[in-house]
Design a protein around this motif. Structure first.
Motif: not given
Length: 193
Positions: A50-57, A102, A105-106
């Motif tokens: 869903c790519e939410m983790c890439k958006k910081g969500e 996630s 990503a961070n």
């Protein structure tokens, strides 16, 4: 400092859990706090990109993985264990690896010390390829990867057993798992002087 051990077996008290716990016992002897998580019986769902983790969500999937990813982030060292499934990790452990995106990503696992343990149905049952898959994951997460040491000199803890309890009689597998726990603890002490 804390070392987290995760058993990726669908069997709660199987051979993988036994060896991961043996590794953690060695770390405790060296003064470390430890935590053990078995993935058996937990609600685990695959990544749906869903790519939410890439958006910081936060991940949109609600299950038990969020708590496990949180424990991984808080740990100083991580030992991942898996039975061999067709030469690789179990689907349970693979879901943890995929859903911890996630953390990548961070860079939340960067410079944490990591190691692998694997159990196959025989001595040549795919343990090394399974351990390599776990190590590859850890390298991608920018972790410091350690392995078993001389005189056994394997990639990680390598046990064998076709039914629960077999690893209790596997002296070599138990020794390699203990070596892995000791090595994670020793490296953590060296880098945190």
């Amino acid at each position: 400092m804390k070392i987290l051990g995760i058993s990726g077996s669908p069997k709660k008290e199987g051979n993988t859990s036994y060896l991961v716990k043996k590794a953690l016992e060695e770390a405790e002897k060296l003064g470390f706090e430890t935590e053990f998580i078995s993935l058996a019986g937990l609600e685990l769902n695959p990544c749906i990109a869903c790519e939410m983790c890439k958006k910081g969500e936060n991940c949109i999937i609600i299950d038990d993985i969020e708590d496990i990813v949180d424990a991984m982030e808080k740990a100083d060292g991580i030992i991942l264990g898996s039975p061999v499934y067709f030469g690789g990790v179990s689907s349970q452990l693979k879901m943890i690896m995929d859903r911890s995106r996630s953390l990548r990503a961070n860079q939340k696992l960067k410079n944490k010390v990591g190691a692998a343990i694997s159990v196959g149905a025989s001595r040549n049952g795919g343990q090394e390829t399974t351990i390599r898959q776990i190590h590859d994951y850890m390298h991608i997460q920018s972790m410091i990867v350690v392995a078993d040491e001389f005189p056994t000199a394997h990639y990680g803890g390598t046990g064998w057993g076709s039914k629960p309890g077999d690893c209790k009689n596997d002296e070599f597998g138990t020794m390699t798992a203990q070596n892995v726990g000791k090595k994670v603890a020793e490296v953590l002490k060296l880098i945190n002087k």
